[in-house]
Design an enzyme around this catalytic site. Structure first.
Site, PDB file in Angstrom:
ATOM      1  N   HIS A   4       6.124 -12.781 -55.313  1.00  0.00           N
ATOM      2  CA  HIS A   4       6.347 -12.866 -53.867  1.00  0.00           C
ATOM      3  C   HIS A   4       6.733 -14.300 -53.502  1.00  0.00           C
ATOM      4  O   HIS A   4       5.857 -15.138 -53.242  1.00  0.00           O
ATOM      5  CB  HIS A   4       5.081 -12.464 -53.108  1.00  0.00           C
ATOM      6  CG  HIS A   4       4.626 -11.068 -53.396  1.00  0.00           C
ATOM      7  ND1 HIS A   4       4.034 -10.707 -54.588  1.00  0.00           N
ATOM      8  CD2 HIS A   4       4.675  -9.950 -52.643  1.00  0.00           C
ATOM      9  CE1 HIS A   4       3.737  -9.409 -54.547  1.00  0.00           C
ATOM     10  NE2 HIS A   4       4.113  -8.933 -53.382  1.00  0.00           N
ATOM     11  N   HIS A  14      10.146 -10.960 -49.472  1.00  0.00           N
ATOM     12  CA  HIS A  14       8.693 -10.816 -49.457  1.00  0.00           C
ATOM     13  C   HIS A  14       8.119 -10.569 -50.841  1.00  0.00           C
ATOM     14  O   HIS A  14       7.240 -11.308 -51.290  1.00  0.00           O
ATOM     15  CB  HIS A  14       8.294  -9.675 -48.515  1.00  0.00           C
ATOM     16  CG  HIS A  14       6.806  -9.529 -48.349  1.00  0.00           C
ATOM     17  ND1 HIS A  14       5.980  -9.024 -49.334  1.00  0.00           N
ATOM     18  CD2 HIS A  14       5.993  -9.827 -47.312  1.00  0.00           C
ATOM     19  CE1 HIS A  14       4.734  -9.020 -48.906  1.00  0.00           C
ATOM     20  NE2 HIS A  14       4.717  -9.498 -47.674  1.00  0.00           N
ATOM     21  N   GLU A  27     -19.135  -1.737 -41.927  1.00  0.00           N
ATOM     22  CA  GLU A  27     -19.527  -1.663 -43.336  1.00  0.00           C
ATOM     23  C   GLU A  27     -18.611  -2.448 -44.266  1.00  0.00           C
ATOM     24  O   GLU A  27     -19.087  -3.172 -45.148  1.00  0.00           O
ATOM     25  CB  GLU A  27     -19.591  -0.194 -43.791  1.00  0.00           C
ATOM     26  CG  GLU A  27     -20.698   0.614 -43.159  1.00  0.00           C
ATOM     27  CD  GLU A  27     -20.284   1.295 -41.873  1.00  0.00           C
ATOM     28  OE1 GLU A  27     -21.069   2.114 -41.349  1.00  0.00           O
ATOM     29  OE2 GLU A  27     -19.163   1.015 -41.386  1.00  0.00           O
ATOM     30  N   HIS A  37     -23.059  13.396 -43.294  1.00  0.00           N
ATOM     31  CA  HIS A  37     -23.947  12.293 -43.639  1.00  0.00           C
ATOM     32  C   HIS A  37     -24.668  12.507 -44.969  1.00  0.00           C
ATOM     33  O   HIS A  37     -25.469  11.662 -45.370  1.00  0.00           O
ATOM     34  CB  HIS A  37     -24.984  12.083 -42.529  1.00  0.00           C
ATOM     35  CG  HIS A  37     -24.442  11.411 -41.313  1.00  0.00           C
ATOM     36  ND1 HIS A  37     -23.338  11.879 -40.621  1.00  0.00           N
ATOM     37  CD2 HIS A  37     -24.834  10.287 -40.660  1.00  0.00           C
ATOM     38  CE1 HIS A  37     -23.095  11.087 -39.601  1.00  0.00           C
ATOM     39  NE2 HIS A  37     -23.981  10.113 -39.608  1.00  0.00           N
TER      40      HIS A  37
END
Length: 675
Positions: free
Chosen positions: A39, A273, A424, A486
């Protein structure tokens, strides 16, 4: 006493700075072209801002890359790795030109994305976008926490900045948003990110998917935000100095840049890029810059100018060494404690009181392993001064709220309870940064089912050998009424797929204590503790000390005779397997019960021990694994599995156990099918 945030910048000659910018571009183009991979655009576009930061502001010592009070540097846009490799080479790190010439090749120190522990001077493994951003937040948090504990009047020994370069792609990622919000809320003033605002991504201009006002978003997070021309050195210099002056807020400097700046035909295009510019374009760019055509050119004038900074780098470290000597004389106990923690060692008293804890978990009693874990963690926190962490808004449920310490905040930088909020992925990434910084032992916590949200950061912790502890509770369908969204089914097995991650599912309170001890003693990798919501009986035969061996014989049939089979169980199913074996013994069946809380630790034992637990004389066709989760993977140890390969349901846990066959009768029936 002058602080790092108010220290005067170094100086570098204008011509030398211009040479450095061009050298970074030349080295980048040549390395990517030679590898035919990489890159080039980002390093070329960021050469100006990196030159100012590294030659004038960044406090480091190339001769001692692990000097503890150095400034940390995070290249969150890790695909632009040639920017960092060029900087490391030019400023005197042990990264010779031959390594740059071997970019992205087998055995080189210049991997496609920066790798911590592999290349001198790389402070964090980056590549997955946003992960470096979160790690930098953790580094700044660890710095502030340690400064609050160890700095004393006239003795400032923890005092450094965290700098980084972040990209459009980083700021699109959710983990960066989570970490940025947390950093602003905590007021981490010694964190400064330079945002490479080049408006280009792989698919084209960023406006096809990314049209928000990033500056306003970060202002809303509580950051100090500036907008500058990312190629104008005076503007870059002034912005960094202004950011350092604001010690109450993290800083984002929005640097408007041109990707692949200097390339006549590929600047400001996505073509630059993620692919080599091509031999013709490299030649054209060098001609436009007035740069020699020979590859990997570094002017002697630049080497001389950067070499003149080397004594100052060394002096910064030597000044710190002198301050540390004075600190040892004034505060010998704290100095000894800090030295031990910086070395990654555990204080001698870490496990003090564990015997009493073990005795407190009385045989015949019952306690959820998450609650047993809370008792153990509280004792550890009392014994280990820099054990800190928290939960993603589930501290009470996870059992990780530490006693006798406030929540971490600008008002209480000494606080060891980290309130991560419902973030999280960011939580795990921030814990990675704290572990990378060193001197602290971080843990995080959530429900096991939400480990999916953390997976990228958990994987990076394993890759970087970071001793982060993940407390993952409510570990199976036994969660009950919250239902299938869950109730983790595939999660334990999924985590076991990650190399270098210890996954420990303790079967009772005794094993939970052994699990925490094993997790804390691990120096080179993360650990996931899978804990229950429901109470587990404390077994007479369970042994905390054998958790470190991964598996052990919990119960053998009485008397003499060959084994008819082996039940291998983990976690909440350990007591179930034990009871089923005892019932079968009444019918004349001779069943061994093996507790296997940690596959990974068991695999590391020698063959003799593994065969003593699972003797070859009892083939896998007579092994039954019992675990309330996915069966895929257990074929390593057993031909038969009593598990779950479907989602759960919303109902009381005991009802689900009956429906899913996780009763003593259910295990016996499964064994009968094998026999």
């Amino acid at each position: 006493m002058a602080t790092r945030a108010t220290a005067r910048p170094r100086s570098i000659d204008f011509n030398a700075a211009e040479l450095m910018v061009k050298t970074i571009k030349g080295l980048t183009m040549d390395a990517v072209q030679k590898a035919n991979s990489g890159h080039p655009g980002m390093p070329m576009g960021c050469a100006d801002l990196a030159t100012v930061l590294w030659t004038e502001f960044l406090v480091h010592d190339p001769s001692d890359p692990q000097w503890f009070d150095r400034d940390r540097f995070v290249l969150s846009a890790g695909h632009g790795s040639m920017l960092l490799y060029s900087l490391l080479h030019l400023t005197g790190y042990d990264l010779p030109m031959s390594e740059l010439q071997n970019f992205r090749q087998w055995g080189s120190k210049t991997a496609g994305h920066p790798e911590y522990g592999h290349t001198p001077g790389v402070d964090v493994t980056t590549g997955p976008l946003g992960s470096g951003f979160a790690a930098g937040v953790g580094m700044a948090l660890a710095e502030r926490f340690l400064a609050a504990r160890y700095n004393k009047p006239k003795h400032r020994i923890i005092d450094h900045m965290t700098f980084g370069v972040v990209s459009d792609g980083d700021l699109m990622e959710g983990i960066a948003a989570e970490a940025a919000s947390l950093a602003g809320h905590l007021g981490l003033g010694k964190l400064i990110y330079l945002y490479d605002d080049n408006h280009i991504s792989i698919d084209g201009a960023t406006d096809i998917s990314f049209g928000e006002d990033v500056a306003k978003r970060f202002e809303a997070y509580g950051w100090h935000v500036q907008r500058i021309d990312g190629h104008d050195h005076p503007s870059i210099r002034e912005a960094i100095a202004s950011a350092r002056d604001d010690e109450r807020r993290p800083s984002l400097i929005c640097c408007r840049t041109t990707i692949a700046k200097g390339s006549p035909n590929k600047a400001n295009t996505s073509a630059s890029h993620g692919a080599p510019l091509g031999a013709d374009e490299v030649a054209a760019t060098k001609e436009a810059m007035g740069w020699p055509a020979d590859p990997f050119h570094v002017p002697e004038d630049l080497r001389y100018a950067l070499g003149e900074q080397m004594p100052e780098h060394a002096q910064n470290r030597e000044d710190w060494d002198a301050r540390l000597i004075a600190y040892r004389e004034a505060h010998p106990e704290l100095a000894a404690e800090l030295a031990l923690l910086i070395a990654g060692e555990l204080p001698s008293q870490t496990f003090a009181g564990f015997d009493a804890l073990l005795e407190g978990f009385e045989v015949g009693g019952a306690i959820a392993s998450r609650k047993a874990s809370h008792k153990i963690l509280s004792k550890l926190a009392a014994n280990h001064p820099t054990l800190l962490g928290g939960s993603a808004d589930l501290a009470g449920s996870n059992g990780v709220l530490l006693p006798d310490t406030p929540g971490q905040s600008a008002a209480h930088p000494e606080g060891r309870n980290l309130h991560f909020g419902v973030r999280e992925h960011g939580m795990a990434g921030v814990c990675n940064g704290m572990a990378l910084h060193g001197g602290v032992r971080p843990f995080d916590a959530t429900f096991l089912v939400f480990s999916d949200f953390m997976r990228g950061a958990v994987r990076l912790a394993a890759l970087m050998n970071l001793p982060v502890v993940h407390v993952l509770t409510h570990d199976s369908f036994w969660l009950g009424e919250d239902g299938p969204t869950h109730q983790p089914i595939e999660h334990a097995m999924s985590l076991r797929l990650i190399p270098n991650l210890y996954v420990i599912r303790p079967g009772d309170a005794h094993e939970t204590l052994g699990a925490w001890r094993l997790a804390m003693e691990r120096k080179h990798g993360p650990t996931a503790l899978l804990l229950t919501r429901q109470n587990l009986p404390t077994l007479a035969e369970s042994r905390a000390e054998d958790v470190a061996r991964g598996a052990y014989v919990l119960l053998d049939p009485a008397g003499e005779g060959d084994l008819d089979g082996i039940f291998i169980a983990t976690g909440s199913e350990l007591a179930l397997a034990r009871e089923a074996a005892l019932r079968l013994a009444e019918q004349g069946e001779r069943i061994r019960v093996v507790s296997m809380p940690c596959w990974e630790a068991f695999a590391e034992q020698d063959a003799a021990y593994r065969e003593s637990v699972l003797p070859p004389s009892v083939g896998r066709e007579r092994h039954l694994a019992v675990e309330a989760g996915s069966t895929l993977g257990w074929e390593r140890y057993a031909d038969h599995v009593h598990g779950i390969d479907h989602f759960g349901a919303s109902a009381p846990a005991e009802v689900l156990a009956e429906k899913f066959g996780f009763t003593v009768e259910g295990v016996i029936e499964r064994w009968a099918q094998i026999r």
